[in-house]
Design a protein around this motif. Structure first.
Motif, PDB file in Angstrom:
ATOM      1  N   THR A  63       0.836  -1.204   0.000  1.00  0.00           N
ATOM      2  CA  THR A  63       0.000   0.000   0.000  1.00  0.00           C
ATOM      3  C   THR A  63       0.869   1.252   0.000  1.00  0.00           C
ATOM      4  O   THR A  63       0.538   2.249  -0.651  1.00  0.00           O
ATOM      5  CB  THR A  63      -0.950   0.006   1.218  1.00  0.00           C
ATOM      6  OG1 THR A  63      -1.572  -1.273   1.315  1.00  0.00           O
ATOM      7  CG2 THR A  63      -2.032   1.049   1.064  1.00  0.00           C
ATOM      8  N   ALA A  92      -6.980  -1.146   2.988  1.00  0.00           N
ATOM      9  CA  ALA A  92      -5.740  -1.273   2.224  1.00  0.00           C
ATOM     10  C   ALA A  92      -5.858  -2.394   1.189  1.00  0.00           C
ATOM     11  O   ALA A  92      -5.466  -2.233   0.027  1.00  0.00           O
ATOM     12  CB  ALA A  92      -4.572  -1.543   3.171  1.00  0.00           C
ATOM     13  N   LEU A 106      -2.546   6.294   4.576  1.00  0.00           N
ATOM     14  CA  LEU A 106      -3.669   5.488   4.077  1.00  0.00           C
ATOM     15  C   LEU A 106      -4.742   6.393   3.472  1.00  0.00           C
ATOM     16  O   LEU A 106      -5.345   6.074   2.441  1.00  0.00           O
ATOM     17  CB  LEU A 106      -4.239   4.636   5.222  1.00  0.00           C
ATOM     18  CG  LEU A 106      -5.279   3.583   4.844  1.00  0.00           C
ATOM     19  CD1 LEU A 106      -4.756   2.635   3.769  1.00  0.00           C
ATOM     20  CD2 LEU A 106      -5.716   2.789   6.068  1.00  0.00           C
TER      21      LEU A 106
END
Ligand code: ARG
Length: 578
Positions: free
Chosen positions: A96, A498, A555
């Protein structure tokens, strides 16, 4: 490679090759999301017979050769012979984080890029540019954008109806009213109205109707300069109309993409001659026809593709046959996607059948009709105005923008100028997204209240989701682009989000294959929903420590990138704030 399905797939193939020999390294790894782990491979099941073993034994042997320690925990054989994979937290976090730096967001480039014609929009000039063409335009544009992003060479093709008998009437009418008259300007603003008044004249004035018929002959013979000039004028005014509509709709078609029916006019005689020479075309009731095998009417009689009518005129199908030939021989396309209403399904099946019979569609060129379902009013019938007229496209778009503005005016702290700008994005985005999120071949009900809602799988909801993430960065005082990993995925909501983000490339590949943008809509909606869950469960700005805060900001940044990329490929505008 970021997409876990692909990474695991490659490892499973290696293991199959190592366990059972090189022949097995090309087997389908059959990686699927699993309800008991992150993913499972079902590869053992179809191979068992070929190997003369039980699926469980195949799975166990395969696992013995699997080298996945860096990606997941020890894989488990379950059930009849599934292999379950639970990804390692550090692998998900690393992949990610890599997504943040990857302009392709984990989308692999194809081994062999293909030349793909995407034919879409294709309105009939000065005839019926109405909401029916809205869908082919919007869906086609998304297919073109996604296919291009997937790494293929895309040729956009706007196959406008710019030829045929009604053009005698239109040209004669333009000639009568004068090119600078207000009626002529209707071509730029409301082509339907121009068509209607020409039609009224045609139906009520026999002398005009005669002239209109003579005008068709002059147009199609191609040797009357005055007629050609007026036709060109008609086209120019229509192009201006299309340019405005496409710009407002954020559709990528340009003048250069227009390759209308008239373009193929010179090739029609050759099509007829060749079909005769190949013994495929025969006279039937005075018309030249091909009867492709397997097509019969309700009474069992074979159905014709009419090549040349008894009056000597060529048909819509003839143009499409010339088009197939041109696309294969001259454009050398590997794939052609016709984004056209489903009511023309039989037409295309028959045209492709004849082209195959004639040997024009040989090889592996893949010609497909991406069917588009009808847009219905809330009464379930074809969308009409309250007075029963066809809905004017520009009026429809204006109404969408106005309704969006009314909703935005409830939001505090938005000044009027900003609101107008955002209203355009939201109104247009709502209409486009509603269109795109329904499977393209199903009909859908045009319902303002549902499409402009901020709740559910709608354009405004997704636009709002992106602005919400942007506001996190604004509050944090950091630019999204300055955020660096590592992303953290310790909490279940982080992990789930993710993993979803890592599936972006697979979704792009799938949408490219199936030419179905609604899958991408479903995906961005899932991303936005998982983000909401994450945001509720995992404080970002008020995280316990600096490292967690940074990991969560990363994120957020990856999510924003995936959402804006996805919406961008759908052609849905994304305002900076709402
Ligand atoms: N102009 C046609 C219509 O509005 C659509 C053209 C579809 N494309 C084709 N190759 N026939 O119905």
């Amino acid at each position: 490679m970021a997409d876990p399905q692909q990474v695991l797939g490659a490892r499973v193939r290696d293991a199959l090759g190592a366990a059972f020999g090189a022949d097995y390294a090309s087997a389908d790894p059959l990686i699927r999301p699993s309800s008991f782990a992150d993913f499972q491979s079902n590869a053992a099941l179809p191979l068992a017979k070929r190997l003369g073993k039980t699926p469980r034994d195949v799975a166990t042997e395969m696992v013995g050769h699997l080298d996945v320690d860096d990606i997941c925990d020890t894989p488990a054989v379950t059930g009849p012979g599934f292999v379950n994979f639970t990804l390692r937290e550090d692998w998900i976090a690393g992949a990610t984080s890599a997504l943040l730096e990857d302009p392709r967001l984990g989308t692999p480039l194809p081994d062999a890029p293909r030349t793909v014609i995407v034919e879409y929009s294709s309105p009939n000039i000065a005839k019926e540019m109405h909401v029916g063409h809205l869908r082919t335009t919007i869906v086609g544009d998304a297919i073109a954008r996604v296919t291009e992003f997937a790494g293929h060479h895309v040729i956009r093709d706007n196959h406008v109806g710019d030829w045929g008998t009604q053009f005698g009437m239109l040209i004669e009418y333009l000639f009568d009213v004068g090119e600078d008259a207000p009626q002529a300007q209707l071509l730029r603003t409301d082509p339907n109205a121009f068509y209607q008044s020409a039609r009224v004249r045609f139906d009520s004035d026999p002398e005009f109707a005669d002239r209109a018929r003579e005008r068709v002959v002059k147009l199609q013979s191609g040797d009357d300069p005055g007629t050609q000039r007026l036709w060109a004028e008609l086209m120019e005014l229509s192009r201006q109309y299309l340019r405005d509509i496409y710009a407002l709709l954020r559709v990528t078609l340009t003048d250069d993409d227009i390759r209308g029916e008239s373009f193929y006019n010179d090739m029609l005689g050759g099509v007829a001659d060749d079909l005769i020479a190949k013994g495929l075309a025969v006279q039937s009731d005075g018309a030249l026809c091909v009867f492709p095998p397997g097509f019969t009417g309700r009474d069992g009689a074979p159905l014709p593709v009419i090549i040349r009518k008894s009056d000597g005129g060529y048909n819509y199908s003839t143009t499409d046959l010339a088009t197939v030939r041109y696309r294969v021989d001259k454009v050398n396309c590997d794939r052609a996607i016709y984004v056209v209403g489903s009511e023309q399904a039989l037409h295309f099946r028959m045209v492709f059948a004849v082209a195959r019979q004639a040997g024009w569609l040989a090889g592996d060129a893949c010609f497909e009709h991406a069917q588009i379902g009808m847009v219905q009013g809330t009464d379930g019938n074809r969308l009409r105005t309250r007075e029963g007229d066809t809905v004017k496209l520009s009026a429809l778009l204006a109404e969408g923008i106005e309704r969006a503005g009314a909703i935005l005016s409830q939001i505090e702290g938005l000044d009027a100028a900003a609101r107008d700008e955002i209203a355009e994005d939201v109104g247009i985005g709502a209409i486009k997204y509603a269109d795109l999120s329904t499977a393209r071949d199903s009909a859908y009900i045009f319902d303002w209240d549902r499409m402009i809602s901020f709740r559910g799988n709608t354009g405004p909801y997704l636009q709002y989701a992106t602005t919400r993430i942007r506001s996190i960065f604004r509050k944090a005082g950091i630019a999204q682009t300055d955020v660096r990993g590592p992303v953290g995925v310790a909490a279940p909501a982080e992990r789930e989000l993710a993993l979803k983000l890592l599936g972006f490339g697979a979704v792009i590949a799938g949408v490219t294959r199936s030419a179905e943008p609604h899958r991408l809509c479903g995906y961005v909606f899932e991303v936005a929903s998982l983000f909401t869950a994450f945001y509720e469960q995992c404080p970002v700005l008020k995280a316990d420590d600096e490292a967690t805060r940074n990991a969560r900001l990363a994120l957020c940044a990856a999510t924003l990138r995936v959402l804006t990329a996805g919406l961008g490929l759908l052609g849905v505008p994304v305002p900076d704030r709402m």
